[in-house]
Design an enzyme around this catalytic site. Structure first.
Site, PDB file in Angstrom:
ATOM      1  N   SER A  41      34.153 -41.228   6.124  1.00 54.41           N
ATOM      2  CA  SER A  41      34.807 -39.996   5.682  1.00 54.41           C
ATOM      3  C   SER A  41      35.993 -40.230   4.764  1.00 54.41           C
ATOM      4  O   SER A  41      36.338 -39.353   3.977  1.00 54.41           O
ATOM      5  CB  SER A  41      35.271 -39.193   6.900  1.00 54.41           C
ATOM      6  OG  SER A  41      36.114 -39.975   7.734  1.00 54.41           O
ATOM      7  N   HIS A 248      42.921 -37.208   8.302  1.00 51.70           N
ATOM      8  CA  HIS A 248      42.285 -37.619   7.048  1.00 51.70           C
ATOM      9  C   HIS A 248      43.236 -37.381   5.878  1.00 51.70           C
ATOM     10  O   HIS A 248      44.118 -36.525   5.956  1.00 51.70           O
ATOM     11  CB  HIS A 248      40.996 -36.829   6.801  1.00 51.70           C
ATOM     12  CG  HIS A 248      39.854 -37.270   7.654  1.00 51.70           C
ATOM     13  ND1 HIS A 248      39.680 -36.848   8.944  1.00 51.70           N
ATOM     14  CD2 HIS A 248      38.822 -38.107   7.391  1.00 51.70           C
ATOM     15  CE1 HIS A 248      38.594 -37.398   9.445  1.00 51.70           C
ATOM     16  NE2 HIS A 248      38.051 -38.172   8.524  1.00 51.70           N
TER      17      HIS A 248
END
Length: 267
Positions: A41, A248
């Protein structure tokens, strides 16, 4: 927030968090490069928004560092097969087929999911300092025992399919700035999380060196932009409205942190 809802959110984090760097002199970037991006990711761009329709649950973003390289450098060809949740095994099984003998540049970010990062963060959020530290210690032991071999399998696979390619292994940022006031996890938990990330990065760097690949270390450039820092945050904190983006890089983290480090390493 009732505990039941908090548990639900944290379990959703474990399910959706797709996480879950030998230094060589890079060759000069070339418009004739055939570039393929691999990984999890952090390479697909979860948290940066602007996801492409074709990528589906892999959530490949036009703001991720591979896509930014494509936009700015304009190699002859570009393909990203990076996917949220990817492990070393899934990279081997589902992503390496994108490579060929004509591939001349490869990037890869992978390893965090192999040591169970999402489960660790869930434990730290739900159960407190003692269990958080224990979970990270167990993951560190696993990383020392297994991650070098798992990464070597990926790197050998890359070299076998793209024997002439420049390969850049890109790592992970350390999440927390320490020594500042910060709500949420304890200072001990935050320091242990940082320790675990540093270990994964250091193991990855050693494996990249052993494979003769270039290692792109993003840790320094993220300093001052981490969680609990006073500067612009380049990482999402735990986000109850969109659990999957938690921990993230933001679009600014991809463009201001990841992209320049990768660009320098790739040539």
């Amino acid at each position: 927030m009732r505990r039941s809802r908090f548990v639900t959110l944290a379990l959703s984090l474990a399910a959706s968090l797709g996480v879950t760097l030998g230094l060589a002199v890079p060759a000069q970037a070339s418009p004739s490069d055939q570039y393929v991006a691999l990984g999890d990711s952090y390479a697909s761009g979860v948290g940066a928004g602007n996801y492409t329709a074709e990528s589906g649950s892999c959530q490949r973003s036009t703001s991720a560092y591979p896509a930014l390289y494509n936009t700015n450098i304009k190699p002859a060809s570009y393909r990203s097969v990076a996917c949220s949740g990817a492990t070393t095994t899934s990279v081997i099984n589902t992503q390496l087929s994108a490579l060929s003998a004509s591939t001349s540049l490869v990037s890869v970010t992978v390893g965090g999911n192999d040591v169970g990062f999402a489960n660790i963060m869930t434990t730290c959020v739900l159960y407190g300092e003692t269990q958080c530290v224990a979970a990270i210690q167990a993951a560190e032991d696993k990383a020392r025992a297994q991650l070098p071999g798992l990464l070597a399998n990926v790197y050998n696979g890359i070299r076998g399919r793209a024997p002439s390619a420049r390969v850049v292994v890109v790592g992970y940022p350390v999440f927390y700035q320490l020594g500042t006031f910060c709500a949420g996890l304890s200072a001990t938990s935050r320091a242990k999380i940082n320790e675990g990330i540093n270990l994964v990065d250091d193991i990855t760097r050693s494996a990249a060196v052993a494979a003769g690949f270039t290692f792109a270390d993003v840790r320094s450039i993220f300093v001052g932009h981490q969680l609990c820092s006073y500067g612009e945050k380049w990482l999402h904190a735990l986000n109850y409205l969109d659990i999957g983006i938690s921990y993230h890089p933001t679009a600014a983290g991809q463009s201001g942190g990841y992209y320049p480090v990768f660009r320098s390493a790739a040539g």
